[in-house]
Design a protein around this motif. Structure first.
Motif, PDB file in Angstrom:
ATOM      1  N   UNK A 126       0.819  -1.213   0.000  1.00  0.00           N
ATOM      2  CA  UNK A 126       0.000   0.000   0.000  1.00  0.00           C
ATOM      3  C   UNK A 126       0.851   1.259   0.000  1.00  0.00           C
ATOM      4  N   UNK A 127       1.917   1.232   0.789  1.00  0.00           N
ATOM      5  CA  UNK A 127       2.843   2.367   0.814  1.00  0.00           C
ATOM      6  C   UNK A 127       3.540   2.499  -0.538  1.00  0.00           C
ATOM      7  N   UNK A 128       3.810   1.354  -1.171  1.00  0.00           N
ATOM      8  CA  UNK A 128       4.408   1.358  -2.510  1.00  0.00           C
ATOM      9  C   UNK A 128       3.476   2.000  -3.514  1.00  0.00           C
ATOM     10  N   UNK A 129       2.181   1.707  -3.401  1.00  0.00           N
ATOM     11  CA  UNK A 129       1.191   2.318  -4.297  1.00  0.00           C
ATOM     12  C   UNK A 129       1.170   3.828  -4.138  1.00  0.00           C
ATOM     13  N   UNK A 130       1.296   4.302  -2.894  1.00  0.00           N
ATOM     14  CA  UNK A 130       1.307   5.740  -2.642  1.00  0.00           C
ATOM     15  C   UNK A 130       2.550   6.393  -3.253  1.00  0.00           C
ATOM     16  N   UNK A 131       3.688   5.716  -3.159  1.00  0.00           N
ATOM     17  CA  UNK A 131       4.911   6.243  -3.772  1.00  0.00           C
ATOM     18  C   UNK A 131       4.743   6.375  -5.280  1.00  0.00           C
ATOM     19  N   UNK A 132       4.184   5.344  -5.911  1.00  0.00           N
ATOM     20  CA  UNK A 132       3.980   5.375  -7.355  1.00  0.00           C
ATOM     21  C   UNK A 132       3.004   6.493  -7.718  1.00  0.00           C
ATOM     22  N   UNK A 133       1.912   6.619  -6.966  1.00  0.00           N
ATOM     23  CA  UNK A 133       0.902   7.640  -7.233  1.00  0.00           C
ATOM     24  C   UNK A 133       1.465   9.055  -7.100  1.00  0.00           C
ATOM     25  N   UNK A 134       2.526   9.207  -6.313  1.00  0.00           N
ATOM     26  CA  UNK A 134       3.124  10.529  -6.109  1.00  0.00           C
ATOM     27  C   UNK A 134       3.855  11.034  -7.356  1.00  0.00           C
ATOM     28  N   UNK A 135       4.107  10.136  -8.314  1.00  0.00           N
ATOM     29  CA  UNK A 135       4.796  10.528  -9.541  1.00  0.00           C
ATOM     30  C   UNK A 135       6.306  10.558  -9.422  1.00  0.00           C
ATOM     31  N   UNK A 136       6.840  10.017  -8.347  1.00  0.00           N
ATOM     32  CA  UNK A 136       8.287  10.043  -8.111  1.00  0.00           C
ATOM     33  C   UNK A 136       9.020   8.819  -8.635  1.00  0.00           C
ATOM     34  N   UNK A 137       8.270   7.808  -9.098  1.00  0.00           N
ATOM     35  CA  UNK A 137       8.885   6.556  -9.551  1.00  0.00           C
ATOM     36  C   UNK A 137       8.974   6.557 -11.071  1.00  0.00           C
ATOM     37  N   UNK A 179      10.232   4.228 -14.544  1.00  0.00           N
ATOM     38  CA  UNK A 179      10.590   2.923 -15.103  1.00  0.00           C
ATOM     39  C   UNK A 179      11.231   3.191 -16.452  1.00  0.00           C
ATOM     40  N   UNK A 180      12.458   2.755 -16.607  1.00  0.00           N
ATOM     41  CA  UNK A 180      13.233   2.995 -17.832  1.00  0.00           C
ATOM     42  C   UNK A 180      13.239   4.477 -18.211  1.00  0.00           C
ATOM     43  N   UNK A 181      13.347   5.345 -17.189  1.00  0.00           N
ATOM     44  CA  UNK A 181      13.483   6.779 -17.419  1.00  0.00           C
ATOM     45  C   UNK A 181      12.184   7.542 -17.588  1.00  0.00           C
ATOM     46  N   UNK A 182      11.035   6.857 -17.588  1.00  0.00           N
ATOM     47  CA  UNK A 182       9.746   7.529 -17.763  1.00  0.00           C
ATOM     48  C   UNK A 182       8.908   7.398 -16.501  1.00  0.00           C
ATOM     49  N   UNK A 183       8.265   8.488 -16.105  1.00  0.00           N
ATOM     50  CA  UNK A 183       7.412   8.469 -14.922  1.00  0.00           C
ATOM     51  C   UNK A 183       6.319   7.427 -15.086  1.00  0.00           C
ATOM     52  N   UNK A 184       6.152   6.585 -14.066  1.00  0.00           N
ATOM     53  CA  UNK A 184       5.156   5.505 -14.100  1.00  0.00           C
ATOM     54  C   UNK A 184       4.125   5.759 -13.016  1.00  0.00           C
ATOM     55  N   UNK A 185       2.854   5.842 -13.410  1.00  0.00           N
ATOM     56  CA  UNK A 185       1.779   6.089 -12.455  1.00  0.00           C
ATOM     57  C   UNK A 185       0.907   4.859 -12.229  1.00  0.00           C
ATOM     58  N   UNK A 186       1.129   3.790 -12.992  1.00  0.00           N
ATOM     59  CA  UNK A 186       0.359   2.553 -12.797  1.00  0.00           C
ATOM     60  C   UNK A 186       0.968   1.803 -11.611  1.00  0.00           C
ATOM     61  N   UNK A 187       0.228   1.704 -10.543  1.00  0.00           N
ATOM     62  CA  UNK A 187       0.745   1.143  -9.290  1.00  0.00           C
ATOM     63  C   UNK A 187       1.154  -0.313  -9.407  1.00  0.00           C
ATOM     64  N   UNK A 188       0.425  -1.086 -10.211  1.00  0.00           N
ATOM     65  CA  UNK A 188       0.728  -2.515 -10.343  1.00  0.00           C
ATOM     66  C   UNK A 188       1.323  -2.822 -11.709  1.00  0.00           C
ATOM     67  N   UNK A 189       2.031  -1.854 -12.271  1.00  0.00           N
ATOM     68  CA  UNK A 189       2.725  -2.034 -13.541  1.00  0.00           C
ATOM     69  C   UNK A 189       3.626  -3.269 -13.445  1.00  0.00           C
ATOM     70  N   UNK A 190       3.639  -4.092 -14.475  1.00  0.00           N
ATOM     71  CA  UNK A 190       4.451  -5.315 -14.471  1.00  0.00           C
ATOM     72  C   UNK A 190       5.894  -4.974 -14.836  1.00  0.00           C
ATOM     73  N   UNK A 191       6.789  -5.232 -13.914  1.00  0.00           N
ATOM     74  CA  UNK A 191       8.211  -4.987 -14.127  1.00  0.00           C
ATOM     75  C   UNK A 191       8.859  -6.313 -14.511  1.00  0.00           C
ATOM     76  N   UNK A 192       9.555  -6.312 -15.642  1.00  0.00           N
ATOM     77  CA  UNK A 192      10.156  -7.537 -16.173  1.00  0.00           C
ATOM     78  C   UNK A 192      11.680  -7.416 -16.192  1.00  0.00           C
ATOM     79  N   UNK A 193      12.336  -8.542 -16.408  1.00  0.00           N
ATOM     80  CA  UNK A 193      13.802  -8.571 -16.464  1.00  0.00           C
ATOM     81  C   UNK A 193      14.306  -7.573 -17.506  1.00  0.00           C
ATOM     82  N   UNK A 194      15.361  -6.855 -17.152  1.00  0.00           N
ATOM     83  CA  UNK A 194      15.967  -5.888 -18.053  1.00  0.00           C
ATOM     84  C   UNK A 194      15.510  -4.465 -17.810  1.00  0.00           C
ATOM     85  N   UNK A 195      14.469  -4.282 -17.008  1.00  0.00           N
ATOM     86  CA  UNK A 195      13.982  -2.936 -16.742  1.00  0.00           C
ATOM     87  C   UNK A 195      14.709  -2.319 -15.551  1.00  0.00           C
TER      88      UNK A 195
END
Length: 73
Positions: free
Chosen positions: A29-40, A42-58
């Motif tokens: 839940x705290x992870x979801x809040x971090x993602x929602x804050x716009x501070x995360x 993925x591969x250099x682009x802001x990610x707002x999808x809290x349950x975005x699938x992260x795969x090998x190489x990212x």
């Protein structure tokens, strides 16, 4: 910059869970809040999808923390 290597044992890990597993937050839940804050990013682009699938190489970044995800050997 603080760097982490995350070994992926499955096809993917959800972004909020990755942040929890690395220890950047106490819960998914705290992870979801971090993602929602716009501070995360993925591969250099802001990610707002809290349950975005992260795969090998990212690469996930949060402030001065960098997480490189790789497949299990």
């Amino acid at each position: 910059m603080q760097q982490f290597e995350f070994e992926l044992n499955d096809e993917f890990v959800e972004l909020n869970q990755l942040l929890k597993l690395i220890g950047l937050c106490d819960s998914g839940g705290a992870g979801k809040m971090l993602v929602a804050s716009g501070k995360v990013k993925v591969d250099g682009k802001t990610e707002l999808r809290k349950t975005c699938k992260i795969r090998a190489g990212q690469v996930v970044t949060l402030g001065d923390v960098r997480i490189k995800v790789h497949a299990a050997a």
